[in-house]
Design a protein around this motif. Structure first.
Motif, PDB file in Angstrom:
ATOM      1  N   VAL A  70       0.834  -1.202   0.000  1.00 43.21           N
ATOM      2  CA  VAL A  70       0.000   0.000   0.000  1.00 43.21           C
ATOM      3  C   VAL A  70       0.869   1.251   0.000  1.00 43.21           C
ATOM      4  O   VAL A  70       0.626   2.205  -0.748  1.00 43.21           O
ATOM      5  CB  VAL A  70      -0.953   0.001   1.205  1.00 43.21           C
ATOM      6  CG1 VAL A  70      -1.645   1.358   1.363  1.00 43.21           C
ATOM      7  CG2 VAL A  70      -1.995  -1.093   1.057  1.00 43.21           C
ATOM      8  N   LEU A  71       1.892   1.258   0.851  1.00 44.63           N
ATOM      9  CA  LEU A  71       2.796   2.407   0.898  1.00 44.63           C
ATOM     10  C   LEU A  71       3.512   2.596  -0.436  1.00 44.63           C
ATOM     11  O   LEU A  71       3.736   3.730  -0.877  1.00 44.63           O
ATOM     12  CB  LEU A  71       3.812   2.228   2.023  1.00 44.63           C
ATOM     13  CG  LEU A  71       3.248   2.276   3.452  1.00 44.63           C
ATOM     14  CD1 LEU A  71       4.335   1.942   4.461  1.00 44.63           C
ATOM     15  CD2 LEU A  71       2.654   3.652   3.752  1.00 44.63           C
ATOM     16  N   MET A  72       3.854   1.496  -1.082  1.00 46.91           N
ATOM     17  CA  MET A  72       4.512   1.590  -2.377  1.00 46.91           C
ATOM     18  C   MET A  72       3.576   2.203  -3.425  1.00 46.91           C
ATOM     19  O   MET A  72       3.970   3.081  -4.198  1.00 46.91           O
ATOM     20  CB  MET A  72       4.965   0.203  -2.834  1.00 46.91           C
ATOM     21  CG  MET A  72       5.675   0.184  -4.179  1.00 46.91           C
ATOM     22  SD  MET A  72       5.952  -1.490  -4.803  1.00 46.91           S
ATOM     23  CE  MET A  72       4.265  -1.976  -5.169  1.00 46.91           C
ATOM     24  N   LEU A  73       2.305   1.750  -3.444  1.00 47.39           N
ATOM     25  CA  LEU A  73       1.342   2.267  -4.413  1.00 47.39           C
ATOM     26  C   LEU A  73       1.044   3.746  -4.185  1.00 47.39           C
ATOM     27  O   LEU A  73       0.747   4.480  -5.136  1.00 47.39           O
ATOM     28  CB  LEU A  73       0.041   1.457  -4.344  1.00 47.39           C
ATOM     29  CG  LEU A  73       0.129   0.017  -4.828  1.00 47.39           C
ATOM     30  CD1 LEU A  73      -1.189  -0.705  -4.576  1.00 47.39           C
ATOM     31  CD2 LEU A  73       0.472  -0.020  -6.316  1.00 47.39           C
ATOM     32  N   ALA A  74       1.109   4.196  -2.928  1.00 50.12           N
ATOM     33  CA  ALA A  74       0.870   5.603  -2.620  1.00 50.12           C
ATOM     34  C   ALA A  74       2.023   6.501  -3.024  1.00 50.12           C
ATOM     35  O   ALA A  74       1.927   7.724  -2.952  1.00 50.12           O
ATOM     36  CB  ALA A  74       0.574   5.773  -1.128  1.00 50.12           C
ATOM     37  N   ARG A  75       3.105   5.928  -3.463  1.00 48.71           N
ATOM     38  CA  ARG A  75       4.297   6.632  -3.958  1.00 48.71           C
ATOM     39  C   ARG A  75       4.866   7.623  -2.951  1.00 48.71           C
ATOM     40  O   ARG A  75       4.710   8.835  -3.077  1.00 48.71           O
ATOM     41  CB  ARG A  75       3.974   7.342  -5.266  1.00 48.71           C
ATOM     42  CG  ARG A  75       3.999   6.434  -6.478  1.00 48.71           C
ATOM     43  CD  ARG A  75       3.828   7.211  -7.754  1.00 48.71           C
ATOM     44  NE  ARG A  75       4.935   8.146  -7.977  1.00 48.71           N
ATOM     45  CZ  ARG A  75       4.952   9.028  -8.989  1.00 48.71           C
ATOM     46  NH1 ARG A  75       3.948   9.083  -9.819  1.00 48.71           N
ATOM     47  NH2 ARG A  75       5.979   9.826  -9.143  1.00 48.71           N
TER      48      ARG A  75
END
Length: 355
Positions: A70-75
């Motif tokens: 999730v943190l990765m997708l939120a950039r």
């Protein structure tokens, strides 16, 4: 300091307590079922490979994987410390475009005379995606409307987010049915940034069946404020049925007959004329280019946009962490680990003392 390019995606972190709750419920349910067969302490020797702790290790790894993904997708992006200068401000010239998309139930009907054809809503998404692809230095926003109008995406220059929101649009997003084109135009007028030097346009994508308000008056009011109103009409020239399920169609509760819907081109043309814009039929191959050509007539204004250098992007770190956790989760089993059996991490004394 860390900021996120798509902070709304952080709501996906709510999956973590939801998944943990389901796991705990499953463990409790398992214990209740075991007690139906007898005392768990008596049954334990019959299940020598069952581990008490490894399922908790597995779920912990899974939850960490969800969090990092999730943190990765939120950039995540670094905007402070050593990367304080990584955020740069650049000046661009463009226009602002607010898109008003009809999501009433009639948009589920076919966009052609063939009732098995592509729905009007899917055709609208295709047109909008092509429009966004043509934008380079413009700002875009998105409003959905049926009986009421709601802002789906505020005015932004983030085209990736615009496409993301566009793909998630459905006819169930607005609880009140109807077609309030006027309310959508009014909301769009209030969604632009207060800059008189930047050209502004409202693009209404609808089947033209307006039942709620006077959209023509709202289009005139927008034109008087210097905002161009263009209309893209979708639908069939003859009446087609509205599907509500497999082999079932919408029924008029008053008459008991199937509801027929068709493109009201006369109303759509009248709205575009009042808004000093153009009307195009969404079924034509030149629909996107015609709208794009009309918007090129608007005066471009300058606006600032903050950009980040590749060094400020932090999502690769979380991607590597997620990959490592996935590998560990893959090789981790829920049963007892054979080489750990010879170690005793917890000792239990009998109530009467050691023997």
């Amino acid at each position: 300091m860390i900021t996120f390019a798509y902070p709304h995606l952080l709501y996906l972190l709510l999956l973590i307590p939801a998944a943990l709750g389901l796991f705990i419920w499953a463990r409790i349910s398992r214990m209740r079922k075991l007690r139906r067969f007898g005392n768990p302490e008596t049954l334990a020797p019959l299940m020598p490979e069952v581990s008490r702790y490894m399922p908790w290790v597995k779920i912990t790894l899974a939850l960490f994987v969800i969090a990092t993904l999730v943190l990765m997708l939120a950039r995540p992006r670094a905007t402070g410390g050593i990367d304080e200068d990584s955020a740069e401000t650049e000046t661009r010239r463009g226009i602002e475009v607010m898109i008003c998309l009809d999501v009433s139930n009639s948009m589920l009907a076919s966009s052609t005379d063939d009732e098995a054809g592509v729905s009007r809503l899917q055709r609208a998404k295709f047109i909008l995606e092509k429009m966004i692809d043509k934008m380079q230095n413009d700002k875009v926003g998105l409003i959905v409307f049926a009986g009421d109008a709601y802002t789906q995406l505020p005015i932004t220059s983030d085209y990736i987010s615009a496409k993301m929101f566009l793909n998630n649009i459905s006819t169930g997003m607005v609880p009140t049915q109807g077609t309030a084109i006027g309310a959508a135009i009014d909301m769009a007028m209030n969604s632009f940034t207060p800059d008189d030097k930047m050209g502004k346009a409202i693009i209404v994508i609808t089947d033209g069946e307006n039942f709620e308000d006077n959209a023509v008056d709202e289009a005139k009011r927008a034109a008087n404020a210097g905002i161009q109103v263009d209309v893209v009409g979708l639908g069939s020239g003859r009446g087609v049925r509205i599907p509500v399920g497999r082999n079932s169609y919408m029924i008029n509760p008053m008459t008991g007959e199937e509801v027929l819907t068709k493109l009201d081109e006369s109303t759509a043309m009248e709205i575009a004329k009042a808004g000093k814009g153009i009307y195009v039929n969404g079924a034509t191959s030149s629909a996107v280019s015609d709208i794009d050509t009309k918007m090129d007539e608007l005066e471009q204004g300058e606006f600032s946009r903050k950009t980040f250098s590749p060094q400020s992007e932090q999502f690769p770190i979380f991607a590597w962490i997620a990959l490592l956790l996935l590998v560990i989760d893959t090789i981790t089993v829920t049963r007892k680990i054979s080489w750990l059996k010879k170690y005793r991490f917890f000792s239990k004394e009998e109530e009467g003392g050691k023997k």
